[in-house]
Design a protein around this motif. Structure first.
Motif, PDB file in Angstrom:
ATOM      1  N   LEU A 400       0.840  -1.200   0.000  1.00  0.00           N
ATOM      2  CA  LEU A 400       0.000   0.000   0.000  1.00  0.00           C
ATOM      3  C   LEU A 400       0.877   1.253   0.000  1.00  0.00           C
ATOM      4  CD1 LEU A 400      -2.724   1.477   0.338  1.00  0.00           C
ATOM      5  CD2 LEU A 400      -2.555   1.069   2.795  1.00  0.00           C
ATOM      6  N   LEU A 401       1.936   1.228   0.813  1.00  0.00           N
ATOM      7  CA  LEU A 401       2.872   2.356   0.862  1.00  0.00           C
ATOM      8  C   LEU A 401       3.558   2.548  -0.491  1.00  0.00           C
ATOM      9  CD1 LEU A 401       4.382   4.533   2.472  1.00  0.00           C
ATOM     10  CD2 LEU A 401       6.028   2.773   3.158  1.00  0.00           C
ATOM     11  N   ALA A 402       3.982   1.436  -1.122  1.00  0.00           N
ATOM     12  CA  ALA A 402       4.665   1.523  -2.421  1.00  0.00           C
ATOM     13  C   ALA A 402       3.753   2.134  -3.484  1.00  0.00           C
ATOM     14  CB  ALA A 402       5.132   0.135  -2.856  1.00  0.00           C
ATOM     15  N   GLN A 403       2.490   1.721  -3.503  1.00  0.00           N
ATOM     16  CA  GLN A 403       1.554   2.247  -4.497  1.00  0.00           C
ATOM     17  C   GLN A 403       1.274   3.733  -4.257  1.00  0.00           C
ATOM     18  OE1 GLN A 403       1.479   0.198  -6.746  1.00  0.00           O
ATOM     19  NE2 GLN A 403       0.050  -1.497  -6.553  1.00  0.00           N
ATOM     20  N   THR A 404       1.198   4.115  -2.971  1.00  0.00           N
ATOM     21  CA  THR A 404       0.946   5.521  -2.644  1.00  0.00           C
ATOM     22  C   THR A 404       2.131   6.392  -3.042  1.00  0.00           C
ATOM     23  OG1 THR A 404      -0.423   4.804  -0.774  1.00  0.00           O
ATOM     24  CG2 THR A 404       0.282   7.104  -0.802  1.00  0.00           C
ATOM     25  N   VAL A 405       3.353   5.911  -2.786  1.00  0.00           N
ATOM     26  CA  VAL A 405       4.555   6.652  -3.192  1.00  0.00           C
ATOM     27  C   VAL A 405       4.589   6.806  -4.705  1.00  0.00           C
ATOM     28  CG1 VAL A 405       7.075   6.549  -3.323  1.00  0.00           C
ATOM     29  CG2 VAL A 405       5.918   6.032  -1.165  1.00  0.00           C
ATOM     30  N   LEU A 406       4.250   5.754  -5.440  1.00  0.00           N
ATOM     31  CA  LEU A 406       4.204   5.839  -6.904  1.00  0.00           C
ATOM     32  C   LEU A 406       3.185   6.880  -7.347  1.00  0.00           C
ATOM     33  CD1 LEU A 406       4.926   4.800  -9.750  1.00  0.00           C
ATOM     34  CD2 LEU A 406       3.155   3.052  -9.455  1.00  0.00           C
ATOM     35  N   LEU A 407       2.035   6.896  -6.706  1.00  0.00           N
ATOM     36  CA  LEU A 407       1.001   7.880  -7.033  1.00  0.00           C
ATOM     37  C   LEU A 407       1.530   9.307  -6.872  1.00  0.00           C
ATOM     38  CD1 LEU A 407      -2.141   8.338  -7.584  1.00  0.00           C
ATOM     39  CD2 LEU A 407      -2.313   8.586  -5.103  1.00  0.00           C
ATOM     40  N   LEU A 408       2.220   9.557  -5.752  1.00  0.00           N
ATOM     41  CA  LEU A 408       2.754  10.895  -5.488  1.00  0.00           C
ATOM     42  C   LEU A 408       3.847  11.252  -6.498  1.00  0.00           C
ATOM     43  CD1 LEU A 408       2.907  10.786  -1.584  1.00  0.00           C
ATOM     44  CD2 LEU A 408       1.188  11.865  -3.028  1.00  0.00           C
ATOM     45  N   LEU A 409       4.643  10.281  -6.919  1.00  0.00           N
ATOM     46  CA  LEU A 409       5.667  10.526  -7.949  1.00  0.00           C
ATOM     47  C   LEU A 409       5.026  10.921  -9.270  1.00  0.00           C
ATOM     48  CD1 LEU A 409       8.271   7.663  -7.326  1.00  0.00           C
ATOM     49  CD2 LEU A 409       8.660  10.126  -7.076  1.00  0.00           C
ATOM     50  N   LEU A 410       3.924  10.289  -9.609  1.00  0.00           N
ATOM     51  CA  LEU A 410       3.238  10.622 -10.863  1.00  0.00           C
ATOM     52  C   LEU A 410       2.554  11.983 -10.781  1.00  0.00           C
ATOM     53  CD1 LEU A 410       1.700   7.157 -11.855  1.00  0.00           C
ATOM     54  CD2 LEU A 410       3.831   8.205 -12.620  1.00  0.00           C
ATOM     55  N   VAL A 411       2.198  12.407  -9.572  1.00  0.00           N
ATOM     56  CA  VAL A 411       1.694  13.776  -9.394  1.00  0.00           C
ATOM     57  C   VAL A 411       2.825  14.775  -9.596  1.00  0.00           C
ATOM     58  CG1 VAL A 411       0.752  15.423  -7.730  1.00  0.00           C
ATOM     59  CG2 VAL A 411      -0.212  13.123  -7.875  1.00  0.00           C
ATOM     60  N   ALA A 412       3.999  14.466  -9.030  1.00  0.00           N
ATOM     61  CA  ALA A 412       5.145  15.378  -9.138  1.00  0.00           C
ATOM     62  C   ALA A 412       5.721  15.415 -10.554  1.00  0.00           C
ATOM     63  CB  ALA A 412       6.230  14.969  -8.142  1.00  0.00           C
ATOM     64  N   PHE A 413       5.661  14.267 -11.250  1.00  0.00           N
ATOM     65  CA  PHE A 413       6.233  14.186 -12.604  1.00  0.00           C
ATOM     66  C   PHE A 413       5.174  13.662 -13.573  1.00  0.00           C
ATOM     67  CE2 PHE A 413       9.657  13.459  -9.513  1.00  0.00           C
ATOM     68  CZ  PHE A 413      10.515  14.514  -9.831  1.00  0.00           C
ATOM     69  N   PRO A 414       4.214  14.497 -13.944  1.00  0.00           N
ATOM     70  CA  PRO A 414       3.099  14.044 -14.787  1.00  0.00           C
ATOM     71  C   PRO A 414       3.533  13.573 -16.174  1.00  0.00           C
ATOM     72  CG  PRO A 414       3.080  16.438 -14.532  1.00  0.00           C
ATOM     73  CD  PRO A 414       4.072  15.904 -13.561  1.00  0.00           C
ATOM     74  N   GLU A 415       4.704  14.027 -16.620  1.00  0.00           N
ATOM     75  CA  GLU A 415       5.168  13.612 -17.949  1.00  0.00           C
ATOM     76  C   GLU A 415       5.406  12.104 -18.039  1.00  0.00           C
ATOM     77  OE1 GLU A 415       8.427  15.336 -15.401  1.00  0.00           O
ATOM     78  OE2 GLU A 415       6.521  16.080 -16.183  1.00  0.00           O
ATOM     79  N   ILE A 416       5.597  11.432 -16.899  1.00  0.00           N
ATOM     80  CA  ILE A 416       5.748   9.971 -16.904  1.00  0.00           C
ATOM     81  C   ILE A 416       4.491   9.319 -17.480  1.00  0.00           C
ATOM     82  CG2 ILE A 416       6.043   7.909 -15.457  1.00  0.00           C
ATOM     83  CD1 ILE A 416       7.621   9.626 -13.501  1.00  0.00           C
ATOM     84  N   VAL A 417       3.349   9.946 -17.236  1.00  0.00           N
ATOM     85  CA  VAL A 417       2.081   9.439 -17.763  1.00  0.00           C
ATOM     86  C   VAL A 417       1.763  10.064 -19.116  1.00  0.00           C
ATOM     87  CG1 VAL A 417      -0.404   9.281 -17.366  1.00  0.00           C
ATOM     88  CG2 VAL A 417       1.181   9.048 -15.446  1.00  0.00           C
ATOM     89  N   THR A 418       1.898  11.380 -19.206  1.00  0.00           N
ATOM     90  CA  THR A 418       1.387  12.093 -20.384  1.00  0.00           C
ATOM     91  C   THR A 418       2.193  11.831 -21.653  1.00  0.00           C
ATOM     92  OG1 THR A 418       2.643  14.056 -19.691  1.00  0.00           O
ATOM     93  CG2 THR A 418       0.357  13.932 -19.012  1.00  0.00           C
ATOM     94  N   VAL A 419       3.529  11.733 -21.524  1.00  0.00           N
ATOM     95  CA  VAL A 419       4.347  11.538 -22.729  1.00  0.00           C
ATOM     96  C   VAL A 419       4.099  10.164 -23.361  1.00  0.00           C
ATOM     97  CG1 VAL A 419       6.703  11.351 -23.615  1.00  0.00           C
ATOM     98  CG2 VAL A 419       6.110  13.191 -22.031  1.00  0.00           C
ATOM     99  N   PRO A 420       4.202   9.045 -22.596  1.00  0.00           N
ATOM    100  CA  PRO A 420       3.876   7.742 -23.211  1.00  0.00           C
ATOM    101  C   PRO A 420       2.428   7.674 -23.699  1.00  0.00           C
ATOM    102  CG  PRO A 420       5.013   7.440 -21.118  1.00  0.00           C
ATOM    103  CD  PRO A 420       4.644   8.875 -21.210  1.00  0.00           C
ATOM    104  N   ALA A 421       1.520   8.345 -22.967  1.00  0.00           N
ATOM    105  CA  ALA A 421       0.101   8.308 -23.350  1.00  0.00           C
ATOM    106  C   ALA A 421      -0.099   8.956 -24.717  1.00  0.00           C
ATOM    107  CB  ALA A 421      -0.745   9.007 -22.302  1.00  0.00           C
ATOM    108  N   ARG A 422       0.570  10.084 -24.964  1.00  0.00           N
ATOM    109  CA  ARG A 422       0.453  10.743 -26.275  1.00  0.00           C
ATOM    110  C   ARG A 422       1.013   9.853 -27.379  1.00  0.00           C
ATOM    111  NH1 ARG A 422       1.558  15.649 -23.391  1.00  0.00           N
ATOM    112  NH2 ARG A 422       3.793  15.418 -23.739  1.00  0.00           N
ATOM    113  N   TRP A 423       2.105   9.128 -27.066  1.00  0.00           N
ATOM    114  CA  TRP A 423       2.685   8.238 -28.068  1.00  0.00           C
ATOM    115  C   TRP A 423       1.745   7.065 -28.368  1.00  0.00           C
ATOM    116  CZ3 TRP A 423       4.440   3.050 -27.675  1.00  0.00           C
ATOM    117  CH2 TRP A 423       5.125   2.614 -28.793  1.00  0.00           C
ATOM    118  N   LEU A 424       1.119   6.529 -27.312  1.00  0.00           N
ATOM    119  CA  LEU A 424       0.230   5.379 -27.493  1.00  0.00           C
ATOM    120  C   LEU A 424      -1.062   5.780 -28.200  1.00  0.00           C
ATOM    121  CD1 LEU A 424       0.755   3.626 -24.052  1.00  0.00           C
ATOM    122  CD2 LEU A 424       1.306   2.651 -26.278  1.00  0.00           C
ATOM    123  N   ARG A 425      -1.462   7.024 -28.033  1.00  0.00           N
ATOM    124  CA  ARG A 425      -2.691   7.449 -28.688  1.00  0.00           C
ATOM    125  C   ARG A 425      -2.514   7.468 -30.201  1.00  0.00           C
ATOM    126  NH1 ARG A 425      -4.056  12.819 -25.107  1.00  0.00           N
ATOM    127  NH2 ARG A 425      -3.608  11.886 -23.095  1.00  0.00           N
TER     128      ARG A 425
END
Length: 425
Positions: A400-425
């Protein structure tokens, strides 16, 4: 004052034990009465109009596909494939649970169904090999919540309809965060079990791996067909759900021959019951969503958080904390349906990508599935694995702690989600 009426009526109804769907309808009636516009036709029209959406047809078919997958032997062969691949590694059965969870997530999209299948097969094996059972149960629960993040995902469908966001884009954007959830669990598992005295499984020979892969090939082909068809534009998410259900039925009945014709009515009935619960929630929530807009509640909330509008990352952090708190008390679907119409106008005003927000919002809600006191997936593991709920709750904490830390990292660095997402689209 309107916000107070909405929140107090909703929470008050749920506090006295009224089911969530009826609580949503109740708070809608109270809002109408407060605004002096009570009309029973508004409730009926919004409920019927909410259900009359082509996109929502994906929900019953993906649920049916998941039921057929478990009954037809697809889940078992995916787990056998993962065991042949990594079962011989120290802590290998834990890695098997995560690998199988990721593969099964790309087929059914149901956290409870995937977790139940994994727990039923793997917990007895892990007990026999000497693993810490509460921790193993916690790992399986944490792996199960990957299902609503990796497409196909019923949670993305519900969010997409409620927020008017492209479901195809949500599906593609969920792939990388879902895989990262799996990676974070592998790292955490290898760390927490490093001192355990366990017996690894014998290493499969090349011939055995080839045989297991051959038997699992039909099951492994299902996510390729679903995601490949959506990505190529051959099918919409709704059409992909139908393809998935037909494919799972064909493989279970004709290829693996574990699904009997006499079992089909019960499988369809289970899927229908689950669908009815979700669809009634959606219909009831759309009544509240219409009234939330009519009462201008998002503008009222915006007034409270106006200093954060120009600071998207801080706004996202505040929203994620709110959703984490709400997720400890509510299940996945009700949380999506209650908060989406309130938060989306604020997100758009702040200039946050709605697809990115949707992925983060669903991921956050999934974490709520393994968060006490409700923790729906924890209860599934406890029931299927016959482990006391308190022990499963203790076992899930590192993950649970690991998943929460990952969530906070993705909030701090949104490009981890947005850049691959644009490529996959």
């Amino acid at each position: 004052m309107t916000l107070f009426v909405f929140v107090s009526s909703l929470l008050g109804a749920m506090a006295i034990g009224v089911p969530v769907a009826f609580s949503l309808m109740f708070c809608g009636v109270i809002l109408m009465w407060y605004m002096g516009m009570f009309n029973s036709q508004i409730i009926a029209q919004n409920m019927i109009g909410g259900a009359d959406t082509f996109t929502l047809l994906a929900i019953p078919f993906f649920i049916l596909a998941g039921e057929l997958m478990n009954s037809g032997g697809l889940s078992k062969r995916i787990i056998d494939f993962a065991i042949a691949l990594v079962g011989h590694i120290r802590g290998g059965l834990g890695i098997v649970a995560i690998v199988a969870a990721v593969i099964m997530a790309s087929i059914s999209g149901s956290a409870a169904a995937d977790t139940a299948a994994l727990a039923a097969i793997l917990i007895p094996m892990m007990a026999k090999a000497g693993y810490n059972i509460p921790r193993s149960g916690g790992l399986i629960a944490a792996g199960g919540i990957i299902a609503p993040v990796i497409p196909p995902s019923m949670a993305f469908i519900v969010f997409g309809v409620a927020a008017n966001v492209s479901i195809t884009q949500l599906f593609m954007a969920g792939i990388v965060p879902g895989l990262l959830m799996g990676v974070s669990l592998v790292g955490t598992w290898l760390y927490v079990m490093r001192k355990d005295n366990i017996q690894p499984l014998p290493k499969a020979t090349g011939k055995e791996r080839l045989n297991v892969t051959g038997r699992a090939l039909w099951a492994l082909g299902m996510p390729v067909i679903i995601l490949g068809g959506i990505k190529a534009g051959v099918v919409t998410p709704t059409e992909a759900a139908v393809v998935a259900a037909v494919y799972a039925m064909f493989v279970g009945m004709v290829i693996y021959r574990e699904l009997k014709l006499s079992e089909l009515p019960q499988v369809i009935l289970r899927a229908a019951k689950t669908t009815a619960v979700i669809m009634f929630l959606v219909c009831a929530a759309l009544v509240s969503a219409w009234l939330i807009t009519a009462a201008n509640i998002p503008a009222e909330i915006t007034g409270y958080i106006e200093p954060l509008i120009d600071r998207p990352k801080l706004l996202m952090l505040a929203i994620m904390i709110l959703v984490l708190v709400v997720g400890t008390a509510l299940d996945l679907t009700p949380t999506i349906l209650i908060l989406t119409p309130v938060l989306m106008p604020i997100v758009k005003q702040a200039g946050i990508d709605p697809v990115y927000f949707g992925v983060m919002f669903i991921m956050n809600n999934c974490i709520g599935l393994i968060t006490p006191p409700v923790g729906v997936v924890l209860n599934v593991v406890s029931g299927v694995g016959r482990i006391p709920l308190g022990k499963v709750t203790g076992g899930v904490l590192p993950f649970l702690l690991a998943q929460t830390v990952l969530l906070l990292l993705l909030v701090a660095f949104p490009e981890i989600v947005t850049v691959p997402a644009r490529w996959l689209r």
